[in-house]
Scaffold this motif. Structure first.
Motif, PDB file in Angstrom:
ATOM      1  N   VAL A  15      22.335  -2.320 -11.426  1.00  0.00           N
ATOM      2  CA  VAL A  15      22.186  -3.042 -10.207  1.00  0.00           C
ATOM      3  C   VAL A  15      21.940  -1.598  -9.046  1.00  0.00           C
ATOM      4  CG1 VAL A  15      22.702  -4.433  -8.126  1.00  0.00           C
ATOM      5  CG2 VAL A  15      23.297  -5.176 -10.493  1.00  0.00           C
ATOM      6  N   ARG A  16      20.835  -1.468  -8.364  1.00  0.00           N
ATOM      7  CA  ARG A  16      20.605  -0.640  -7.448  1.00  0.00           C
ATOM      8  C   ARG A  16      20.051  -1.301  -6.227  1.00  0.00           C
ATOM      9  NH1 ARG A  16      18.574   1.973 -11.870  1.00  0.00           N
ATOM     10  NH2 ARG A  16      19.324   4.236 -12.252  1.00  0.00           N
ATOM     11  N   ALA A  17      20.448  -0.595  -5.068  1.00  0.00           N
ATOM     12  CA  ALA A  17      20.294  -1.021  -3.587  1.00  0.00           C
ATOM     13  C   ALA A  17      20.428   0.029  -2.773  1.00  0.00           C
ATOM     14  CB  ALA A  17      21.169  -2.242  -3.193  1.00  0.00           C
ATOM     15  N   GLY A  18      19.520   0.298  -1.646  1.00  0.00           N
ATOM     16  CA  GLY A  18      19.394   1.213  -0.730  1.00  0.00           C
ATOM     17  C   GLY A  18      20.017   2.659  -1.482  1.00  0.00           C
ATOM     18  N   GLY A  19      19.348   2.861  -2.255  1.00  0.00           N
ATOM     19  CA  GLY A  19      19.269   4.295  -3.011  1.00  0.00           C
ATOM     20  C   GLY A  19      20.430   4.525  -3.860  1.00  0.00           C
ATOM     21  N   ALA A  20      21.512   3.386  -3.856  1.00  0.00           N
ATOM     22  CA  ALA A  20      22.860   3.419  -4.782  1.00  0.00           C
ATOM     23  C   ALA A  20      22.582   2.634  -5.903  1.00  0.00           C
ATOM     24  CB  ALA A  20      23.854   3.272  -3.655  1.00  0.00           C
ATOM     25  N   VAL A  21      23.487   3.138  -6.769  1.00  0.00           N
ATOM     26  CA  VAL A  21      23.931   2.537  -7.967  1.00  0.00           C
ATOM     27  C   VAL A  21      25.219   1.694  -7.832  1.00  0.00           C
ATOM     28  CG1 VAL A  21      24.312   2.389 -10.406  1.00  0.00           C
ATOM     29  CG2 VAL A  21      22.749   4.087  -9.655  1.00  0.00           C
ATOM     30  N   LEU A  22      25.003   0.370  -7.738  1.00  0.00           N
ATOM     31  CA  LEU A  22      26.133  -0.653  -7.417  1.00  0.00           C
ATOM     32  C   LEU A  22      27.013  -1.030  -8.543  1.00  0.00           C
ATOM     33  CD1 LEU A  22      24.479  -3.015  -4.701  1.00  0.00           C
ATOM     34  CD2 LEU A  22      25.673  -0.751  -4.329  1.00  0.00           C
ATOM     35  N   ALA A  23      26.262  -1.237  -9.752  1.00  0.00           N
ATOM     36  CA  ALA A  23      26.636  -1.468 -10.981  1.00  0.00           C
ATOM     37  C   ALA A  23      26.152  -0.779 -12.253  1.00  0.00           C
ATOM     38  CB  ALA A  23      26.948  -2.960 -10.973  1.00  0.00           C
ATOM     39  N   GLU A  24      26.817  -0.568 -13.223  1.00  0.00           N
ATOM     40  CA  GLU A  24      26.156   0.058 -14.457  1.00  0.00           C
ATOM     41  C   GLU A  24      27.462  -0.531 -15.499  1.00  0.00           C
ATOM     42  OE1 GLU A  24      24.886   3.790 -16.808  1.00  0.00           O
ATOM     43  OE2 GLU A  24      24.744   4.021 -14.644  1.00  0.00           O
ATOM     44  N   SER A  25      26.694  -1.192 -16.407  1.00  0.00           N
ATOM     45  CA  SER A  25      27.562  -2.030 -17.443  1.00  0.00           C
ATOM     46  C   SER A  25      26.778  -1.973 -18.958  1.00  0.00           C
ATOM     47  CB  SER A  25      27.937  -3.218 -17.073  1.00  0.00           C
ATOM     48  OG  SER A  25      29.059  -3.705 -17.955  1.00  0.00           O
ATOM     49  N   ARG A  26      27.644  -1.621 -19.898  1.00  0.00           N
ATOM     50  CA  ARG A  26      27.194  -2.070 -21.060  1.00  0.00           C
ATOM     51  C   ARG A  26      27.918  -3.388 -21.686  1.00  0.00           C
ATOM     52  NH1 ARG A  26      28.313   3.592 -21.701  1.00  0.00           N
ATOM     53  NH2 ARG A  26      26.434   4.760 -22.087  1.00  0.00           N
ATOM     54  N   ASN A  27      28.728  -3.922 -21.003  1.00  0.00           N
ATOM     55  CA  ASN A  27      29.669  -5.060 -20.952  1.00  0.00           C
ATOM     56  C   ASN A  27      29.181  -6.509 -20.295  1.00  0.00           C
ATOM     57  OD1 ASN A  27      31.205  -3.819 -22.905  1.00  0.00           O
ATOM     58  ND2 ASN A  27      32.069  -2.955 -21.268  1.00  0.00           N
ATOM     59  N   ALA A  28      27.763  -6.414 -19.662  1.00  0.00           N
ATOM     60  CA  ALA A  28      27.310  -7.420 -19.013  1.00  0.00           C
ATOM     61  C   ALA A  28      27.059  -8.624 -19.882  1.00  0.00           C
ATOM     62  CB  ALA A  28      25.951  -6.882 -18.164  1.00  0.00           C
ATOM     63  N   LEU A  29      26.933  -9.778 -18.982  1.00  0.00           N
ATOM     64  CA  LEU A  29      26.822 -10.913 -19.935  1.00  0.00           C
ATOM     65  C   LEU A  29      25.468 -11.657 -19.386  1.00  0.00           C
ATOM     66  CD1 LEU A  29      30.406 -12.533 -19.620  1.00  0.00           C
ATOM     67  CD2 LEU A  29      29.422 -11.750 -21.613  1.00  0.00           C
ATOM     68  N   GLU A  30      24.792 -12.570 -20.196  1.00  0.00           N
ATOM     69  CA  GLU A  30      23.634 -12.965 -19.836  1.00  0.00           C
ATOM     70  C   GLU A  30      23.876 -14.548 -19.827  1.00  0.00           C
ATOM     71  OE1 GLU A  30      18.894 -12.805 -20.921  1.00  0.00           O
ATOM     72  OE2 GLU A  30      20.267 -12.254 -22.264  1.00  0.00           O
ATOM     73  N   LEU A  31      23.833 -15.080 -18.710  1.00  0.00           N
ATOM     74  CA  LEU A  31      23.789 -16.457 -18.702  1.00  0.00           C
ATOM     75  C   LEU A  31      22.568 -17.293 -18.674  1.00  0.00           C
ATOM     76  CD1 LEU A  31      26.338 -18.551 -16.750  1.00  0.00           C
ATOM     77  CD2 LEU A  31      24.058 -19.349 -16.436  1.00  0.00           C
ATOM     78  N   SER A  32      22.280 -18.202 -19.655  1.00  0.00           N
ATOM     79  CA  SER A  32      20.973 -19.022 -19.649  1.00  0.00           C
ATOM     80  C   SER A  32      21.387 -20.522 -19.189  1.00  0.00           C
ATOM     81  CB  SER A  32      20.476 -19.101 -21.035  1.00  0.00           C
ATOM     82  OG  SER A  32      20.053 -17.604 -21.168  1.00  0.00           O
ATOM     83  N   ASP A 106      13.078  -7.394  -3.638  1.00  0.00           N
ATOM     84  CA  ASP A 106      12.317  -5.901  -3.324  1.00  0.00           C
ATOM     85  C   ASP A 106      13.338  -5.069  -2.804  1.00  0.00           C
ATOM     86  OD1 ASP A 106      13.074  -7.058  -0.801  1.00  0.00           O
ATOM     87  OD2 ASP A 106      10.954  -6.832  -0.015  1.00  0.00           O
ATOM     88  N   THR A 107      14.630  -5.212  -2.402  1.00  0.00           N
ATOM     89  CA  THR A 107      15.521  -4.299  -2.025  1.00  0.00           C
ATOM     90  C   THR A 107      16.705  -4.104  -3.074  1.00  0.00           C
ATOM     91  OG1 THR A 107      16.737  -5.848  -0.777  1.00  0.00           O
ATOM     92  CG2 THR A 107      15.218  -4.370   0.408  1.00  0.00           C
ATOM     93  N   VAL A 108      16.832  -4.881  -3.816  1.00  0.00           N
ATOM     94  CA  VAL A 108      17.835  -5.011  -4.838  1.00  0.00           C
ATOM     95  C   VAL A 108      17.357  -5.094  -6.400  1.00  0.00           C
ATOM     96  CG1 VAL A 108      19.877  -6.044  -5.777  1.00  0.00           C
ATOM     97  CG2 VAL A 108      19.417  -6.110  -3.218  1.00  0.00           C
ATOM     98  N   THR A 109      17.488  -4.134  -7.237  1.00  0.00           N
ATOM     99  CA  THR A 109      16.656  -4.275  -8.728  1.00  0.00           C
ATOM    100  C   THR A 109      18.022  -4.553  -9.759  1.00  0.00           C
ATOM    101  OG1 THR A 109      17.052  -1.864  -8.954  1.00  0.00           O
ATOM    102  CG2 THR A 109      14.928  -2.772  -8.289  1.00  0.00           C
ATOM    103  N   VAL A 110      17.882  -5.311 -10.719  1.00  0.00           N
ATOM    104  CA  VAL A 110      18.784  -5.606 -11.746  1.00  0.00           C
ATOM    105  C   VAL A 110      17.801  -5.420 -12.821  1.00  0.00           C
ATOM    106  CG1 VAL A 110      20.035  -7.391 -12.775  1.00  0.00           C
ATOM    107  CG2 VAL A 110      19.827  -7.461 -10.354  1.00  0.00           C
ATOM    108  N   GLU A 111      18.278  -4.294 -13.784  1.00  0.00           N
ATOM    109  CA  GLU A 111      17.434  -4.119 -14.883  1.00  0.00           C
ATOM    110  C   GLU A 111      18.191  -3.354 -15.908  1.00  0.00           C
ATOM    111  OE1 GLU A 111      14.468  -1.181 -13.320  1.00  0.00           O
ATOM    112  OE2 GLU A 111      16.022   0.125 -12.677  1.00  0.00           O
ATOM    113  N   ARG A 112      17.627  -3.390 -16.991  1.00  0.00           N
ATOM    114  CA  ARG A 112      18.039  -2.907 -18.393  1.00  0.00           C
ATOM    115  C   ARG A 112      17.587  -1.316 -18.434  1.00  0.00           C
ATOM    116  NH1 ARG A 112      17.502  -5.058 -24.404  1.00  0.00           N
ATOM    117  NH2 ARG A 112      18.260  -3.247 -25.546  1.00  0.00           N
TER     118      ARG A 112
END
Length: 113
Positions: A15-32, A106-112
């Motif tokens: 997760v990135r916002a405002g030029g900073a990395v807010l989160a980075e994880s190999r243990n994220a969960l995907e909820l459907s 447009d200000t927060v990216t959540v990506e693999r």
């Protein structure tokens, strides 16, 4: 029959916002959840909580429980209620306890990565 499915998200997610990395994880969960886009939930220990400020906003989901919200504080702005967490989820969603999700915008990216 449950229409919520929670599984380990493949790969590394950020997760990135405002030029900073807010989160980075190999243990994220995907909820459907039927009728909704998939959501990535990050373990709290993989989130830079110093960038988040809890708000008094809340919502209720009949399948997941009560959500608490956080604003993201960047150098230049405050992104209101941009993240949420089910701190005491219903049994069907127990795996997302101690996880946070973020609204992609447009200000927060959540990506693999």
């Amino acid at each position: 029959m449950s229409d919520i499915r929670i599984r380990k998200a493949e790969g590394t997610w950020t997760v990135r916002a405002g030029g900073a990395v807010l989160a980075e994880s190999r243990n994220a969960l995907e909820l459907s959840e039927d009728g909704h886009a998939d959501v990535i939930y990050f373990p709290r220990e993989d989130v830079a909580m110093a960038f988040l400020d809890r708000t008094d906003h809340g919502t209720h989901c009949p399948k997941k429980g009560d959500a608490s919200y956080y604003s993201i504080m960047t150098k230049s702005t405050e992104l209101q209620n941009a993240a949420w967490s089910y701190e005491d989820p219903l049994p069907e969603a127990e795996r997302i306890r101690d996880h946070l999700a973020f609204y992609a915008s447009d200000t927060v990216t959540v990506e693999r990565v």
